[in-house]
Design a protein around this motif. Structure first.
Motif, PDB file in Angstrom:
ATOM      1  N   ASP A 103      43.985  25.495  44.686  1.00 24.84           N
ATOM      2  CA  ASP A 103      44.711  25.101  44.251  1.00 24.84           C
ATOM      3  C   ASP A 103      45.423  25.148  43.323  1.00 24.84           C
ATOM      4  OD1 ASP A 103      47.485  24.258  44.342  1.00 24.84           O
ATOM      5  OD2 ASP A 103      47.627  22.262  45.849  1.00 24.84           O
ATOM      6  N   SER A 104      45.591  26.325  42.197  1.00 26.27           N
ATOM      7  CA  SER A 104      45.880  26.067  41.207  1.00 26.27           C
ATOM      8  C   SER A 104      46.875  26.357  40.602  1.00 26.27           C
ATOM      9  CB  SER A 104      46.567  27.338  40.977  1.00 26.27           C
ATOM     10  OG  SER A 104      47.286  28.487  41.279  1.00 26.27           O
ATOM     11  N   GLY A 105      47.987  25.316  41.602  1.00 25.65           N
ATOM     12  CA  GLY A 105      49.436  24.267  41.074  1.00 25.65           C
ATOM     13  C   GLY A 105      48.504  23.202  40.665  1.00 25.65           C
ATOM     14  N   ASN A 106      47.535  22.554  41.208  1.00 24.01           N
ATOM     15  CA  ASN A 106      46.913  21.360  41.243  1.00 24.01           C
ATOM     16  C   ASN A 106      45.659  21.494  40.545  1.00 24.01           C
ATOM     17  OD1 ASN A 106      49.690  20.082  41.805  1.00 24.01           O
ATOM     18  ND2 ASN A 106      48.479  20.345  44.885  1.00 24.01           N
ATOM     19  N   ASN A 107      45.217  22.288  40.351  1.00 23.79           N
ATOM     20  CA  ASN A 107      43.565  22.595  39.688  1.00 23.79           C
ATOM     21  C   ASN A 107      42.856  22.196  40.578  1.00 23.79           C
ATOM     22  OD1 ASN A 107      42.358  24.232  38.089  1.00 23.79           O
ATOM     23  ND2 ASN A 107      42.716  22.437  36.117  1.00 23.79           N
ATOM     24  N   THR A 108      42.489  22.279  41.660  1.00 25.16           N
ATOM     25  CA  THR A 108      42.117  21.011  42.825  1.00 25.16           C
ATOM     26  C   THR A 108      41.590  22.259  43.577  1.00 25.16           C
ATOM     27  OG1 THR A 108      43.839  20.567  43.280  1.00 25.16           O
ATOM     28  CG2 THR A 108      42.954  19.118  42.148  1.00 25.16           C
ATOM     29  N   TYR A 109      40.663  21.488  44.308  1.00 23.51           N
ATOM     30  CA  TYR A 109      39.980  22.334  45.204  1.00 23.51           C
ATOM     31  C   TYR A 109      40.004  21.987  46.554  1.00 23.51           C
ATOM     32  CZ  TYR A 109      36.600  25.117  42.610  1.00 23.51           C
ATOM     33  OH  TYR A 109      36.752  26.718  41.376  1.00 23.51           O
ATOM     34  N   VAL A 110      40.653  22.456  47.705  1.00 23.16           N
ATOM     35  CA  VAL A 110      40.542  21.568  48.536  1.00 23.16           C
ATOM     36  C   VAL A 110      39.834  22.107  50.248  1.00 23.16           C
ATOM     37  CG1 VAL A 110      42.892  21.611  50.578  1.00 23.16           C
ATOM     38  CG2 VAL A 110      43.513  21.435  47.664  1.00 23.16           C
ATOM     39  N   GLU A 111      39.214  21.034  50.842  1.00 19.69           N
ATOM     40  CA  GLU A 111      38.884  21.399  51.680  1.00 19.69           C
ATOM     41  C   GLU A 111      39.582  21.950  52.958  1.00 19.69           C
ATOM     42  OE1 GLU A 111      36.438  19.176  54.937  1.00 19.69           O
ATOM     43  OE2 GLU A 111      36.822  17.844  53.233  1.00 19.69           O
ATOM     44  N   TRP A 112      38.817  23.332  53.764  1.00 22.00           N
ATOM     45  CA  TRP A 112      39.774  24.166  54.634  1.00 22.00           C
ATOM     46  C   TRP A 112      39.943  23.263  56.094  1.00 22.00           C
ATOM     47  CZ3 TRP A 112      37.035  29.509  55.066  1.00 22.00           C
ATOM     48  CH2 TRP A 112      36.959  30.649  53.933  1.00 22.00           C
ATOM     49  N   GLU A 113      39.313  22.087  56.603  1.00 19.11           N
ATOM     50  CA  GLU A 113      39.693  21.200  57.261  1.00 19.11           C
ATOM     51  C   GLU A 113      40.848  20.903  57.353  1.00 19.11           C
ATOM     52  OE1 GLU A 113      35.418  21.813  59.391  1.00 19.11           O
ATOM     53  OE2 GLU A 113      36.027  19.709  59.352  1.00 19.11           O
ATOM     54  N   ALA A 114      40.740  19.751  56.340  1.00 22.28           N
ATOM     55  CA  ALA A 114      42.292  19.203  55.822  1.00 22.28           C
ATOM     56  C   ALA A 114      43.267  19.808  55.631  1.00 22.28           C
ATOM     57  CB  ALA A 114      41.124  18.189  53.753  1.00 22.28           C
ATOM     58  N   GLU A 115      43.022  21.920  55.572  1.00 22.63           N
ATOM     59  CA  GLU A 115      44.149  22.196  55.042  1.00 22.63           C
ATOM     60  C   GLU A 115      44.713  22.211  56.548  1.00 22.63           C
ATOM     61  OE1 GLU A 115      43.545  25.763  53.532  1.00 22.63           O
ATOM     62  OE2 GLU A 115      44.184  25.368  51.396  1.00 22.63           O
ATOM     63  N   LYS A 116      43.982  22.823  57.172  1.00 19.89           N
ATOM     64  CA  LYS A 116      44.258  22.667  58.754  1.00 19.89           C
ATOM     65  C   LYS A 116      44.520  21.496  59.732  1.00 19.89           C
ATOM     66  CE  LYS A 116      40.997  26.246  59.203  1.00 19.89           C
ATOM     67  NZ  LYS A 116      40.273  26.842  60.106  1.00 19.89           N
ATOM     68  N   SER A 117      44.041  21.010  59.346  1.00 17.15           N
ATOM     69  CA  SER A 117      44.810  18.941  60.149  1.00 17.15           C
ATOM     70  C   SER A 117      46.078  18.782  58.966  1.00 17.15           C
ATOM     71  CB  SER A 117      43.730  18.479  59.806  1.00 17.15           C
ATOM     72  OG  SER A 117      43.538  17.259  58.533  1.00 17.15           O
ATOM     73  N   ASN A 118      46.892  19.040  58.567  1.00 17.61           N
ATOM     74  CA  ASN A 118      47.801  18.962  57.311  1.00 17.61           C
ATOM     75  C   ASN A 118      48.147  19.331  58.325  1.00 17.61           C
ATOM     76  OD1 ASN A 118      46.652  17.027  56.106  1.00 17.61           O
ATOM     77  ND2 ASN A 118      46.354  18.429  54.008  1.00 17.61           N
ATOM     78  N   THR A 119      48.476  20.996  58.284  1.00 18.83           N
ATOM     79  CA  THR A 119      49.367  21.624  59.015  1.00 18.83           C
ATOM     80  C   THR A 119      49.696  20.728  60.264  1.00 18.83           C
ATOM     81  OG1 THR A 119      48.407  23.697  57.759  1.00 18.83           O
ATOM     82  CG2 THR A 119      49.398  24.396  59.394  1.00 18.83           C
ATOM     83  N   MET A 120      48.108  20.878  60.313  1.00 16.05           N
ATOM     84  CA  MET A 120      48.439  20.876  62.488  1.00 16.05           C
ATOM     85  C   MET A 120      49.555  19.713  62.126  1.00 16.05           C
ATOM     86  SD  MET A 120      45.195  21.382  63.835  1.00 16.05           S
ATOM     87  CE  MET A 120      44.895  20.700  65.715  1.00 16.05           C
ATOM     88  N   LYS A 121      49.539  18.300  61.800  1.00 19.32           N
ATOM     89  CA  LYS A 121      50.535  17.293  61.382  1.00 19.32           C
ATOM     90  C   LYS A 121      51.400  17.735  61.132  1.00 19.32           C
ATOM     91  CE  LYS A 121      46.480  14.384  59.683  1.00 19.32           C
ATOM     92  NZ  LYS A 121      46.262  13.870  58.859  1.00 19.32           N
ATOM     93  N   LYS A 122      52.310  18.931  60.308  1.00 17.35           N
ATOM     94  CA  LYS A 122      53.760  18.417  60.183  1.00 17.35           C
ATOM     95  C   LYS A 122      54.198  19.022  61.579  1.00 17.35           C
ATOM     96  CE  LYS A 122      52.229  19.277  55.071  1.00 17.35           C
ATOM     97  NZ  LYS A 122      52.733  20.354  53.600  1.00 17.35           N
ATOM     98  N   ALA A 123      53.124  19.625  62.195  1.00 15.40           N
ATOM     99  CA  ALA A 123      54.076  20.850  63.348  1.00 15.40           C
ATOM    100  C   ALA A 123      54.353  20.156  64.469  1.00 15.40           C
ATOM    101  CB  ALA A 123      52.744  22.094  64.181  1.00 15.40           C
TER     102      ALA A 123
END
Length: 123
Positions: A103-123
Motif C-alpha cells: 500500500d503505497s499510500g500508507n507505505n505498508t504491506y497488507v496481508e492478502w488474506e486480511a485484504e480478502k476478509s476486509n473486502t468480504m466484511k464490507k460486502a
C-alpha cells in the motif's frame, strides 16, 4: 551449433542448468520452450525470459532493490527479506509463509488474506 548470446547484466550461468530446469524456468515465467531443441537455443530463451522479467521488475516502483532469484523465479530483496512476484505484484515473506500487497499510500504491506476478509466484511 547455435551461439549463446551473452547479456552483460545477467551473470547467471544458464549453461550449468540441466535442460529440464531451463525449460521449466522459461515456461513457468510465461514464455514457450516447446519449439526449442538445442541446449544453446534454450539457454538463449532463458536469458531472454530473464531479461524480460528484469525489465518488468524495473517498471514496478515497489520492486526497487529487488534482484532476480532464478531458483525461486521471483525477485528478492536482501534488506527486507521479501520476494516479489512480477505477475501478481505480490510480496512473499518466507519467515511466515504469507503473501502481501504493498500500500503505497500508507507505505505498508497488507496481508492478502486480511485484504480478502476486509473486502468480504464490507460486502
Amino acid at each position: 551449433g547455435a551461439e549463446v548470446v551473452v547479456d552483460e547484466e545477467d551473470t547467471t550461468d544458464y549453461s550449468a542448468w540441466p535442460i529440464g530446469e531451463l525449460r521449466r524456468f522459461v515456461e513457468e515465467n510465461g514464455d514457450s520452450a516447446g519449439d526449442v531443441v538445442e541446449k544453446p537455443d534454450l539457454i538463449n530463451r532463458a536469458r531472454k525470459t530473464a531479461r524480460r522479467l528484469h525489465l518488468e521488475a524495473q517498471r514496478d516502483p515497489a520492486a526497487s532493490g529487488y534482484v532476480y532469484h532464478p531458483q525461486s523465479g521471483y525477485y528478492f530483496n536482501n534488506e527486507s527479506g521479501l520476494y516479489f512476484d512480477i505477475f501478481t505484484s505480490g510480496f512473499f515473506n518466507p519467515e511466515n509463509s504469507k503473501w502481501y500487497s504493498y500500500d503505497s499510500g500508507n507505505n505498508t504491506y497488507v496481508e492478502w488474506e486480511a485484504e480478502k476478509s476486509n473486502t468480504m466484511k464490507k460486502a
